[in-house]
Scaffold this motif. Structure first.
Motif, short mmCIF file in Angstrom:
data_model
loop_
_atom_site.label_atom_id
_atom_site.label_comp_id
_atom_site.label_asym_id
_atom_site.label_seq_id
_atom_site.Cartn_x
_atom_site.Cartn_y
_atom_site.Cartn_z
N GLY A 251 -3.13 7.29 -2.59
CA GLY A 251 -2.71 6.13 -1.82
C GLY A 251 -2.17 4.97 -2.64
O GLY A 251 -1.99 3.88 -2.11
N VAL A 252 -1.91 5.21 -3.91
CA VAL A 252 -1.41 4.15 -4.78
C VAL A 252 -0.11 4.61 -5.43
O VAL A 252 -0.05 5.69 -6.03
N ALA A 253 0.95 3.81 -5.28
CA ALA A 253 2.21 4.08 -5.97
C ALA A 253 2.18 3.41 -7.33
O ALA A 253 1.57 2.34 -7.50
N HIS A 254 2.82 4.04 -8.30
CA HIS A 254 2.81 3.50 -9.66
C HIS A 254 4.24 3.11 -10.04
O HIS A 254 5.07 3.97 -10.35
N VAL A 255 4.52 1.81 -9.97
CA VAL A 255 5.85 1.27 -10.24
C VAL A 255 5.93 0.86 -11.70
O VAL A 255 5.32 -0.12 -12.10
N HIS A 256 6.65 1.64 -12.48
CA HIS A 256 6.70 1.41 -13.93
C HIS A 256 5.28 1.38 -14.51
O HIS A 256 5.01 0.63 -15.46
N GLY A 257 4.39 2.15 -13.91
CA GLY A 257 3.02 2.21 -14.39
C GLY A 257 2.08 1.21 -13.75
O GLY A 257 0.87 1.30 -13.89
N VAL A 258 2.64 0.22 -13.01
CA VAL A 258 1.80 -0.77 -12.35
C VAL A 258 1.30 -0.20 -11.02
O VAL A 258 2.10 0.24 -10.20
N PRO A 259 -0.01 -0.20 -10.78
CA PRO A 259 -0.53 0.33 -9.52
C PRO A 259 -0.21 -0.59 -8.34
O PRO A 259 -0.47 -1.79 -8.39
N VAL A 260 0.37 0.00 -7.30
CA VAL A 260 0.71 -0.75 -6.08
C VAL A 260 0.05 -0.03 -4.90
O VAL A 260 0.54 1.01 -4.45
N PRO A 261 -1.07 -0.55 -4.39
CA PRO A 261 -1.73 0.09 -3.26
C PRO A 261 -0.83 0.10 -2.02
O PRO A 261 -0.19 -0.90 -1.71
N LEU A 262 -0.75 1.24 -1.34
CA LEU A 262 0.06 1.36 -0.15
C LEU A 262 -0.79 1.19 1.09
O LEU A 262 -1.98 1.49 1.09
#
Length: 382
Positions: A251-262
């Motif tokens: 449930g977490v996207a990793h944008v350039h390695g930064v965790p972004v909870p969806l």
């Protein structure tokens, strides 16, 4: 005034080529200002010309006030066209250019003079009526071209990139004049432009086209906040949105390695990869350790391999700074990222000053991400 309805309208220039306009269905309300926008060659001008009768409809139909326009000559459609090139007669004065269509329609001289005077007053052309086009500026000539359309009192205005020949400052002032004029007259208007800023500031609704197909029709606010796919997301907004293909784990996207909870519903519909979109204002700057007021001495240091600090922020190497006075935009790439990595755009307030070569640490704002399917590019809704 009139309603306009495109019902699966299609235009083909050649049987062997893809349609220039491919099955567009679009309902335009009486008195609405609708803007057709998209990149060069997307079919927006062809769509406008089909409505005006300057291009045939090869499939589907176009209705004006519920009446099919098939077989109706352009001169009989009661639609006024304003072109990019002004198309004024150089040997005629402004008044004569504006009166030309009325003279051909055998309107009385008294009524023609009255209509021209009224249009000149609206467009602030009263002092220019005796001048010929060669004696006027580009903005004045464009207003004469608009006056020629206004005097006809048409059901529909069609405007094909009327501001593209004007300089930047004049475009800004003239587009506000056109929008204000349309509000006063209440005439249904279909306006074509490739400039998304123009589209977003003028239209009641905006229709985005790509390769002859309609992508999304909505208010400017909805287009910006809820683009239906990555194309609309990238086309609408200046500076452009940052789109990054990202892996999804638990449930977490990793944008350039930064965790972004969806959002839970989005995460449930997402596959292993998504495209995450972040507007420039959807990032915030994270102070570096020496800027912290708590005396931190480096507990949030960067991971050199990824440019990610232990506090989850992303280190960006600044490549370009656009300073606009009240705000600025920074364009940068993740520190130590592979060559060709996506560039990130961040909006800063006027109190934050950066230069090329600096490193700034940023994090996405919670709840301000757009999520799209990586395969189809379609938006994943919560």
């Amino acid at each position: 005034m009139a309603t306009v309805y495109f019902d699966e309208a299609t235009r083909r220039f050649s049987k062997d080529d893809a349609p220039a306009v491919d099955g567009i269905t679009l309902d335009i309300a009486d008195g609405e200002f609708l803007v057709l926008v998209g990149p060069s060659g997307c079919g927006k001008s062809t769509t406008l010309r089909m409505l005006a009768g300057l291009e045939p409809v090869d499939g589907g139909r176009i209705l004006v006030d519920g009446h099919d326009q098939k077989g109706v000559r352009p001169r009989d459609r009661d639609i006024a066209m304003v072109f990019q090139s002004y198309a004024l007669y150089p040997n005629m004065s402004a008044a004569q250019n504006m009166a030309f269509a009325l003279d051909n329609a055998k309107v009385s001289k008294a009524e023609t003079k009255q209509r021209v005077a009224e249009a000149a007053k609206i467009l602030e052309l009263e002092q220019l009526l005796d001048r010929k086009p060669g004696q006027m500026s580009g903005g004045q000539r464009q207003r004469v071209a608009m006056g020629r359309a206004i005097v006809r009192n048409p059901k529909v205005f069609c405007m094909d990139e009327p501001l593209s020949n004007l300089d930047a400052k004049l475009r800004v002032s003239t587009r506000s004049q056109i929008a204000g004029l349309q509000r006063r007259l209440g005439i249904t208007t279909v306006y074509v432009t490739h400039d998304q800023v123009e589209a977003m500031t003028m239209g009641h609704r905006v229709a985005v086209l790509r390769d002859g197909r309609l992508q999304q029709v909505d208010t400017p606010e909805r287009l910006y906040d809820h683009p239906v796919n990555t194309f609309v997301a990238a086309f609408i907004g200046s500076p452009a949105i940052t789109l990054v293909e990202s892996e999804v784990r638990e449930g977490v996207a990793h944008v350039h390695g930064v965790p972004v909870p969806l959002d839970r519903a989005v995460a449930g519909r997402a596959g292993e990869k998504v495209v995450v979109g972040l507007r420039p204002e959807s990032w915030h700057v994270v102070p570096t350790p020496d800027q912290r007021s708590d005396g931190s001495n480096g507990s949030s240091s960067s991971n050199g391999a990824t440019g990610i600090r232990t506090d989850g922020s992303l280190a960006l190497a600044v490549e370009l700074v656009e300073s606009l006075g009240a705000e600025s935009f920074v364009y940068g790439r993740p520190v130590d990222a592979a060559e060709g990595a996506d560039r990130v755009t961040v909006r800063l307030d006027k109190r934050t000053h950066l230069t090329v070569g600096d490193v700034v640490h940023v994090q996405p704002n919670h709840g301000e991400v757009h999520v799209f399917d990586a395969a189809s590019g379609e938006r994943i809704e919560a």
